[in-house]
Design an enzyme around this catalytic site. Structure first.
Site, PDB file in Angstrom:
ATOM      1  N   PHE A 158     120.847   3.408  22.231  1.00 10.97           N
ATOM      2  CA  PHE A 158     121.592   4.666  22.284  1.00 10.97           C
ATOM      3  C   PHE A 158     122.628   4.542  23.392  1.00 10.97           C
ATOM      4  O   PHE A 158     122.324   4.043  24.476  1.00 10.97           O
ATOM      5  CB  PHE A 158     120.656   5.837  22.582  1.00 10.97           C
ATOM      6  CG  PHE A 158     119.817   6.278  21.421  1.00 10.97           C
ATOM      7  CD1 PHE A 158     119.995   7.520  20.849  1.00 10.97           C
ATOM      8  CD2 PHE A 158     118.839   5.444  20.898  1.00 10.97           C
ATOM      9  CE1 PHE A 158     119.223   7.934  19.776  1.00 10.97           C
ATOM     10  CE2 PHE A 158     118.056   5.838  19.830  1.00 10.97           C
ATOM     11  CZ  PHE A 158     118.246   7.086  19.261  1.00 10.97           C
ATOM     12  N   CYS A 159     123.854   4.994  23.159  1.00 10.71           N
ATOM     13  CA  CYS A 159     124.922   4.739  24.119  1.00 10.71           C
ATOM     14  C   CYS A 159     125.929   5.884  24.151  1.00 10.71           C
ATOM     15  O   CYS A 159     126.023   6.675  23.217  1.00 10.71           O
ATOM     16  CB  CYS A 159     125.683   3.459  23.757  1.00 10.71           C
ATOM     17  SG  CYS A 159     124.654   2.050  23.334  1.00 10.71           S
ATOM     18  N   THR A 160     126.697   5.923  25.235  1.00  8.57           N
ATOM     19  CA  THR A 160     127.876   6.782  25.317  1.00  8.57           C
ATOM     20  C   THR A 160     129.035   5.936  25.822  1.00  8.57           C
ATOM     21  O   THR A 160     128.918   5.294  26.868  1.00  8.57           O
ATOM     22  CB  THR A 160     127.644   7.967  26.272  1.00  8.57           C
ATOM     23  OG1 THR A 160     126.515   8.723  25.830  1.00  8.57           O
ATOM     24  CG2 THR A 160     128.875   8.856  26.329  1.00  8.57           C
TER      25      THR A 160
END
Length: 393
Positions: A142-144
């Site tokens: 999961f990333c931003t």
């Protein structure tokens, strides 16, 4: 390759982490999002060392120094992951045995096979486990990612790397066990040829693909996972079962950073290359407005979303930008809120670090924040930890 393992057993193992979801949801604390400020720079204890990888060396020798320093952490991480699998019963032992005894068969299907052999030799790990270590980063990520432009048109690219969802929730410490172990393996790598930097990237030591990188003076690149039935787990299964027609995400990004010589060339490569799993590629250039999110299916891009004259930043988490994010995982809304609170006038390494340090953009899965500036080729990485109260993701 698959004579001692069957498809159902692989699927069982890939999905075992989802069994802890109910327990984790009960830990979600109530809080009001706050846009942080003044957090940069963090304490120097959270900084990441940089190593040089010489591309002129044979593949077997390129990672010797990194493995000398980080080999124990890699062995510890893999032992934790194997125990996590074993906890789900005797059937899973067949997967571990398969991985340990079929390394050469598996590595022959992958790029950077010689580098993997070198890592196995340097760490004493079975080659199959090194291959497995390089595969599981295609999952659970999961990333931003943000590409932002200051008032003068200067581009900055930054990201949080969140990893380890469903991989061992520790109810005593309210943390993800694999995520905690991963923080001790993070390194910056300066890839050089003829003693000149080709590109810089952030790695979990031993992982040869690239999730975060900058080609100085040319472009910046991050990869976020895209959750879609077309790929992901099934793409990995197909590879194990013998279909090697698609490219791994992290290996494609590394090859792009090494071999593409312009923003447009990189965009074309990331848009059209057939892949094993869907993904988001977030690409930044050197000119004002050069920021794109490439939304990938396995065959090609389904959407290329680029900054326009009315945009000063572009932002991607793990959901198609034209769709609402999952209500349990809305990092997008608070990230936009904090970017708009920051304003374009304050876009900088420090300002974007504050945005990425604001909950729930920062969460218990966050392993690091990376900050890049393409013109100078700047890359800095900071280990991240989220103080209570903090969302599990």
């Amino acid at each position: 390759m698959v004579d001692c393992v069957n498809k159902k057993m692989i699927i069982d193992v890939l999905f075992i982490g989802f069994l802890g979801l109910t327990s984790v949801l009960s830990q979600v604390p109530p809080f009001t999002e706050k846009c942080e400020s003044g957090l940069y720079p963090p304490d120097s204890n959270w900084s990441i060392p940089t190593y040089v990888v010489n591309l002129d060396l044979p593949g077997e020798e390129r990672w010797t120094e990194v493995m000398k320093d980080r080999g124990p952490q890699i062995r510890h991480l893999l032992s934790m992951f194997k125990q996590f699998i074993r906890d789900f019963g005797n059937r899973t032992e067949k997967i571990i045995k398969f991985v340990d005894t079929n390394g050469e068969k598996m590595v022959s299907t992958l790029p950077y096979a010689d580098e993997m052999r070198g890592i196995a030799n340097a760490t004493g790990l079975p080659l199959g486990e090194v291959v497995f270590y390089n595969v599981f980063y295609e999952l659970f990520t999961f990333c931003t990612s943000i590409v932002a432009q200051d008032s003068s048109g200067k581009l900055f690219h930054a990201r949080n790397l969140d990893f380890g969802l469903f991989l061992g929730w520790d109810v005593k410490t309210d943390s993800w066990t694999i995520t905690e172990a991963l923080r001790h393996t993070i390194v910056n790598i300066d890839f050089r040829r003829n003693n000149k930097t080709v590109f810089k990237s952030v790695h979990f030591a031993g992982y040869l693909g690239v999730l975060t990188g900058v080609k100085p003076g040319v472009f910046t690149l991050t990869m976020n996972e895209r959750f879609n039935i077309d790929g992901g787990f099934m793409g990995v299964i197909e590879w194990i079962l013998g279909d090697h027609s698609g490219q791994w995400m992290g290996f494609l990004t590394r090859q792009t950073l090494e071999n593409s010589h312009s923003f447009e060339e990189a965009k074309k490569n990331l848009t059209n290359t057939k892949m094993l799993a869907p993904a988001y590629f977030i690409l930044g250039g050197t000119k004002p407005g050069e920021g794109c999110v490439i939304t990938r299916a396995r065959e090609s891009a389904v959407d290329v979303w680029c900054m326009n004259s009315s945009m000063w930043y572009i932002l991607e988490t793990n959901y198609d930008h034209w769709q609402k994010p999952l209500f349990l995982d809305d990092r997008r809304t608070p990230a936009h809120k904090c970017m708009n609170t920051l304003t374009q006038k304050k876009v900088s390494v420090a300002g974007i670090f504050d945005v990425l340090s604001s909950k729930p953009v920062l969460n218990k899965l966050t392993t690091y924040t990376a900050l890049m500036q393409v013109d100078s080729g700047h890359l800095e990485t900071w280990i991240q930890a989220c103080e209570e109260p903090c969302f599990p993701w």
